[in-house]
Design a protein around this motif. Structure first.
Motif, PDB file in Angstrom:
ATOM      1  N   PRO A  79       0.831  -1.205   0.000  1.00 43.78           N
ATOM      2  CA  PRO A  79       0.000   0.000   0.000  1.00 43.78           C
ATOM      3  C   PRO A  79       0.865   1.255   0.000  1.00 43.78           C
ATOM      4  N   GLY A  80       0.392   2.272  -0.680  1.00 39.30           N
ATOM      5  CA  GLY A  80       1.075   3.559  -0.683  1.00 39.30           C
ATOM      6  C   GLY A  80       0.336   4.542   0.205  1.00 39.30           C
TER       7      GLY A  80
ATOM      8  N   ARG B 151      -1.567   1.661  -4.726  1.00 39.83           N
ATOM      9  CA  ARG B 151      -0.911   0.371  -4.485  1.00 39.83           C
ATOM     10  C   ARG B 151       0.280   0.231  -5.435  1.00 39.83           C
ATOM     11  N   MET B 152       1.246  -0.590  -5.027  1.00 43.00           N
ATOM     12  CA  MET B 152       2.378  -0.945  -5.885  1.00 43.00           C
ATOM     13  C   MET B 152       2.486  -2.463  -5.881  1.00 43.00           C
ATOM     14  N   THR B 153       2.615  -3.055  -7.056  1.00 42.45           N
ATOM     15  CA  THR B 153       2.680  -4.510  -7.172  1.00 42.45           C
ATOM     16  C   THR B 153       3.913  -4.895  -7.979  1.00 42.45           C
ATOM     17  N   TYR B 154       4.611  -5.934  -7.487  1.00 44.15           N
ATOM     18  CA  TYR B 154       5.769  -6.470  -8.194  1.00 44.15           C
ATOM     19  C   TYR B 154       5.821  -7.986  -8.006  1.00 44.15           C
ATOM     20  N   THR B 155       6.668  -8.641  -8.763  1.00 47.80           N
ATOM     21  CA  THR B 155       6.797 -10.093  -8.729  1.00 47.80           C
ATOM     22  C   THR B 155       7.770 -10.523  -7.637  1.00 47.80           C
ATOM     23  N   SER B 156       7.412 -11.563  -6.897  1.00 45.36           N
ATOM     24  CA  SER B 156       8.302 -12.056  -5.846  1.00 45.36           C
ATOM     25  C   SER B 156       9.487 -12.810  -6.445  1.00 45.36           C
TER      26      SER B 156
END
Length: 132
Positions: free
Chosen positions: A11-12, A94-99
């Motif tokens: 979350p931002g 929100r910010m989303t990235y790959t694990s």
């Protein structure tokens, strides 16, 4: 928040625009290169459609990405690395990235490739924490 798809969402607490700028600044300060910003919402408008603010930041560093591809060439399909900055239905950023683990598992990476994936994962995590 992690999910089974290998995505991590953070979350931002800043405005959408400020978050995108901070993500890009974080990429640069980490010694990586911002290859592109894809404005999905802007593209939606051009198509006559509506989409809440959504920008994909593509970034990388040749020595890290090359290590992944030297281990398993198919890792190139997931490069450059990406952070998606988006607003949810309530307007929260929100910010989303790959694990890193998902990337390693997906491509069956060995020791060197897994280490490079961990590096990318830590960089994305730090960038998102600083941008939040």
């Amino acid at each position: 928040m992690r999910d089974a798809s290998g995505m991590i969402t953070v979350p931002g607490s800043r405005s959408f625009h400020d978050t995108v700028e901070r993500v890009c600044a974080g990429v640069t300060s980490a010694g990586y290169h911002v290859f592109a910003r894809v404005d999905h919402a802007g593209n939606a408008v051009e198509a006559g459609m509506d989409l809440p603010p959504t920008v994909l930041v593509l970034f990388g560093k040749p020595d890290v990405g090359t290590e992944l591809m030297q281990d398993r060439r198919t890792a190139g399909v997931d490069l450059p690395s990406k952070i998606l900055v988006w607003e949810d239905e309530r307007g929260a950023v929100r910010m989303t990235y790959t694990s890193a683990q998902w990337l390693a598992d997906r491509h069956g990476l060995g020791e060197a490739g897994t280490a490079a994936a961990r590096t990318l994962g830590l960089v994305a995590e730090r960038i998102c924490e600083q941008a939040a």
